[in-house]
Design a protein around this motif. Structure first.
Motif, PDB file in Angstrom:
ATOM      1  N   ILE B 146       2.559 -11.142   6.439  1.00 45.04           N
ATOM      2  CA  ILE B 146       1.906 -12.449   6.319  1.00 45.04           C
ATOM      3  C   ILE B 146       2.921 -13.548   6.582  1.00 45.04           C
ATOM      4  N   THR B 147       2.673 -14.359   7.593  1.00 48.02           N
ATOM      5  CA  THR B 147       3.569 -15.489   7.845  1.00 48.02           C
ATOM      6  C   THR B 147       2.953 -16.780   7.328  1.00 48.02           C
ATOM      7  N   ASP B 148       1.648 -16.949   7.616  1.00 47.71           N
ATOM      8  CA  ASP B 148       0.978 -18.179   7.185  1.00 47.71           C
ATOM      9  C   ASP B 148      -0.398 -17.860   6.581  1.00 47.71           C
ATOM     10  N   PRO B 149      -0.498 -17.876   5.244  1.00 49.64           N
ATOM     11  CA  PRO B 149      -1.763 -17.527   4.576  1.00 49.64           C
ATOM     12  C   PRO B 149      -2.931 -18.395   5.029  1.00 49.64           C
ATOM     13  N   ILE B 150      -2.663 -19.643   5.346  1.00 47.04           N
ATOM     14  CA  ILE B 150      -3.746 -20.541   5.740  1.00 47.04           C
ATOM     15  C   ILE B 150      -4.387 -20.116   7.054  1.00 47.04           C
ATOM     16  N   SER B 151      -3.576 -19.987   8.098  1.00 50.49           N
ATOM     17  CA  SER B 151      -4.162 -19.610   9.389  1.00 50.49           C
ATOM     18  C   SER B 151      -4.645 -18.166   9.372  1.00 50.49           C
ATOM     19  N   GLU B 152      -3.974 -17.354   8.588  1.00 49.72           N
ATOM     20  CA  GLU B 152      -4.390 -15.948   8.522  1.00 49.72           C
ATOM     21  C   GLU B 152      -5.738 -15.792   7.824  1.00 49.72           C
ATOM     22  N   SER B 153      -6.025 -16.640   6.845  1.00 54.86           N
ATOM     23  CA  SER B 153      -7.314 -16.546   6.155  1.00 54.86           C
ATOM     24  C   SER B 153      -8.470 -16.847   7.108  1.00 54.86           C
ATOM     25  N   ARG B 154      -8.247 -17.809   8.015  1.00 55.93           N
ATOM     26  CA  ARG B 154      -9.276 -18.111   9.033  1.00 55.93           C
ATOM     27  C   ARG B 154      -9.504 -16.906   9.938  1.00 55.93           C
ATOM     28  N   ALA B 155      -8.402 -16.259  10.296  1.00 51.45           N
ATOM     29  CA  ALA B 155      -8.501 -15.105  11.195  1.00 51.45           C
ATOM     30  C   ALA B 155      -9.244 -13.959  10.510  1.00 51.45           C
ATOM     31  N   ILE B 156      -8.980 -13.794   9.217  1.00 55.50           N
ATOM     32  CA  ILE B 156      -9.603 -12.667   8.507  1.00 55.50           C
ATOM     33  C   ILE B 156     -11.099 -12.886   8.321  1.00 55.50           C
ATOM     34  N   LEU B 157     -11.517 -14.104   8.011  1.00 54.64           N
ATOM     35  CA  LEU B 157     -12.958 -14.356   7.887  1.00 54.64           C
ATOM     36  C   LEU B 157     -13.652 -14.124   9.227  1.00 54.64           C
ATOM     37  N   ALA B 158     -13.040 -14.615  10.297  1.00 54.70           N
ATOM     38  CA  ALA B 158     -13.612 -14.394  11.628  1.00 54.70           C
ATOM     39  C   ALA B 158     -13.678 -12.907  11.945  1.00 54.70           C
ATOM     40  N   LEU B 159     -12.644 -12.187  11.566  1.00 55.64           N
ATOM     41  CA  LEU B 159     -12.618 -10.741  11.818  1.00 55.64           C
ATOM     42  C   LEU B 159     -13.720 -10.032  11.036  1.00 55.64           C
ATOM     43  N   LEU B 160     -13.883 -10.384   9.765  1.00 58.85           N
ATOM     44  CA  LEU B 160     -14.926  -9.762   8.930  1.00 58.85           C
ATOM     45  C   LEU B 160     -16.308 -10.020   9.525  1.00 58.85           C
ATOM     46  N   GLU B 161     -16.559 -11.268   9.916  1.00 57.91           N
ATOM     47  CA  GLU B 161     -17.875 -11.607  10.451  1.00 57.91           C
ATOM     48  C   GLU B 161     -18.085 -10.970  11.821  1.00 57.91           C
ATOM     49  N   GLY B 162     -17.034 -10.982  12.633  1.00 54.17           N
ATOM     50  CA  GLY B 162     -17.133 -10.352  13.943  1.00 54.17           C
ATOM     51  C   GLY B 162     -17.356  -8.859  13.828  1.00 54.17           C
ATOM     52  N   ALA B 163     -16.691  -8.240  12.868  1.00 54.59           N
ATOM     53  CA  ALA B 163     -16.847  -6.793  12.678  1.00 54.59           C
ATOM     54  C   ALA B 163     -18.258  -6.461  12.203  1.00 54.59           C
ATOM     55  N   HIS B 164     -18.832  -7.352  11.421  1.00 55.22           N
ATOM     56  CA  HIS B 164     -20.225  -7.197  11.006  1.00 55.22           C
ATOM     57  C   HIS B 164     -21.128  -7.149  12.230  1.00 55.22           C
ATOM     58  N   LEU B 165     -20.892  -8.081  13.102  1.00 52.36           N
ATOM     59  CA  LEU B 165     -21.689  -8.227  14.316  1.00 52.36           C
ATOM     60  C   LEU B 165     -21.567  -6.998  15.208  1.00 52.36           C
ATOM     61  N   THR B 166     -20.340  -6.525  15.397  1.00 57.33           N
ATOM     62  CA  THR B 166     -20.143  -5.393  16.292  1.00 57.33           C
ATOM     63  C   THR B 166     -20.704  -4.107  15.681  1.00 57.33           C
ATOM     64  N   ALA B 167     -20.621  -3.991  14.360  1.00 54.17           N
ATOM     65  CA  ALA B 167     -21.197  -2.806  13.722  1.00 54.17           C
ATOM     66  C   ALA B 167     -22.710  -2.797  13.913  1.00 54.17           C
ATOM     67  N   ARG B 168     -23.285  -3.991  13.926  1.00 54.99           N
ATOM     68  CA  ARG B 168     -24.725  -4.095  14.123  1.00 54.99           C
ATOM     69  C   ARG B 168     -25.098  -3.758  15.559  1.00 54.99           C
ATOM     70  N   ALA B 169     -24.247  -4.116  16.495  1.00 50.79           N
ATOM     71  CA  ALA B 169     -24.510  -3.788  17.894  1.00 50.79           C
ATOM     72  C   ALA B 169     -24.617  -2.278  18.068  1.00 50.79           C
ATOM     73  N   GLU B 170     -23.785  -1.554  17.362  1.00 49.54           N
ATOM     74  CA  GLU B 170     -23.808  -0.093  17.470  1.00 49.54           C
ATOM     75  C   GLU B 170     -24.676   0.520  16.374  1.00 49.54           C
ATOM     76  N   GLU B 171     -25.111  -0.302  15.436  1.00 50.46           N
ATOM     77  CA  GLU B 171     -25.817   0.158  14.230  1.00 50.46           C
ATOM     78  C   GLU B 171     -25.075   1.345  13.597  1.00 50.46           C
ATOM     79  N   ASN B 172     -23.815   1.079  13.281  1.00 52.59           N
ATOM     80  CA  ASN B 172     -22.927   2.138  12.813  1.00 52.59           C
ATOM     81  C   ASN B 172     -21.760   1.510  12.046  1.00 52.59           C
ATOM     82  N   VAL B 173     -21.603   1.879  10.781  1.00 51.80           N
ATOM     83  CA  VAL B 173     -20.518   1.297   9.981  1.00 51.80           C
ATOM     84  C   VAL B 173     -19.134   1.693  10.484  1.00 51.80           C
ATOM     85  N   ASN B 174     -19.045   2.800  11.196  1.00 54.15           N
ATOM     86  CA  ASN B 174     -17.732   3.221  11.695  1.00 54.15           C
ATOM     87  C   ASN B 174     -17.094   2.130  12.547  1.00 54.15           C
TER      88      ASN B 174
END
Lengths: 187, 187
Positions: B146-174
């Motif tokens: 972790i270098t910068d908690p502030i910018s990293e927190s934005r990246a992690i929320l985007a990653l979580l939401e994006g991963a939700h979206l992609t899992a739905r595209a495949e309809e697969n939690v993997n």
DNA sequence: GTCTATATCTTGATAGAC
DNA sequence: GTCTATCAAGATATAGAC
């Protein structure tokens, strides 16, 4: 010319789908924007399912060409990754339009199986492209901290799509830049 | 009891919104699922905009409570981050439902300004929660890199939401697990 | 609180003339 | 290829009885 109308319809439909989702635009909207009656649209695209399929086909081909161009025009993995991030950034249009694939997934239940398959193919293509970029970046040491290009490529596509979504929530590209900051600093 | 009907309506509406988007369910759908006539829904929620506002309010409170619980029950930053990732993973329901916030953003144009503000508040709350977790993980050295908690927190929320979206595209939690693999390996 | 009945609008789609 | 005219189905919302 006939084909111009068809292209115009695809252009308007793509913008609308990316701005408002698949359920967020109607044949009436397209008709008004293109300047023909809505019944005439059915000549070019008999059903909305056919329209969405054509939309994804064109989008896939365009983005694959863009990716290939990026990988030819830039030498290092880092430069290629930065160019890809820019490609997604530009697609945002100030937070007003999503990646077509992102926009369609949310309206999944209104989509034909045909289109779902096209979305999956598109995602597989993008993951493969990112994978190649990461492998190069690992080899030429232009991107730091890569341990596994395969799992990292999945994370980066999710990040790009998620960042699209969050930028749209705020309707502000800065949100996209913030989310991508950490990744860009590794280039 | 009256309030039971209201809660039942919110439950069904939340599931529907997360599964099919805001434009993807109707009062008729809710009526059938809850077992009353669609006109009766207007007694509890005069408009669909009011319903969506109530939906976001409840969702925000629930997730904030969950985040607070996670931060009390787990000691290290790494444990808290892993618990948060699990929270998002469970919300997926095998790729069938998105985070409410993710689902609503895509149908943005059908939403009232009121709800858009609620979505932004929700996102700000989540970013702040992640920020605190990262700061702790940086302090107690349980999360690496972790270098910068502030910018990293934005990246992690985007990653979580994006991963939700992609899992739905495949309809697969993997697909979700694959996208989060790199982040989890840092814990 | 829930009902029936209804109003009004919009949707995607079709038939057939030109 | 584009038009007018029309369709049936769906949407949100309202009025008023019980």
């Amino acid at each position: 010319m006939t084909s111009d109308t068809k292209t115009a319809l695809l252009d308007v439909a793509e913008h609308a789908a990316r701005a408002r989702g698949f359920d967020g635009f109607s044949y009436a909207d397209l008709a008004e924007a293109v300047g023909i009656r809505k019944a005439s649209i059915h000549y070019h695209f008999p059903t909305k399912a056919a329209l969405s399929a054509a939309l994804m086909d064109r989008y896939s081909l365009t983005l694959e060409a863009e990716c290939n161009r990026i990988r030819v025009e830039h030498k290092t993995g880092a430069e290629q990754l930065l160019a890809l991030i820019d490609l997604y950034r530009d697609a945002l249009n100030d937070g007003k339009t999503l990646c077509l694939c992102v926009s369609l997934i949310s309206s999944r239940e209104s989509l034909s199986d045909d289109v779902i398959q096209k979305i999956r193919k598109f995602r597989a293509m993008m993951v493969a492209q990112i994978e190649e970029i990461l492998k190069l970046g690992q080899e030429d040491k232009s991107i730091t901290g890569i341990t596994d290009p395969i799992s990292e490529s999945r994370a980066i596509l999710a990040l790009l799509e998620g960042a699209h979504l969050t930028a749209r929530a705020e309707e502000n590209v800065n949100t996209f830049d913030e989310a991508l900051g950490v990744l860009k600093s590794r280039c």
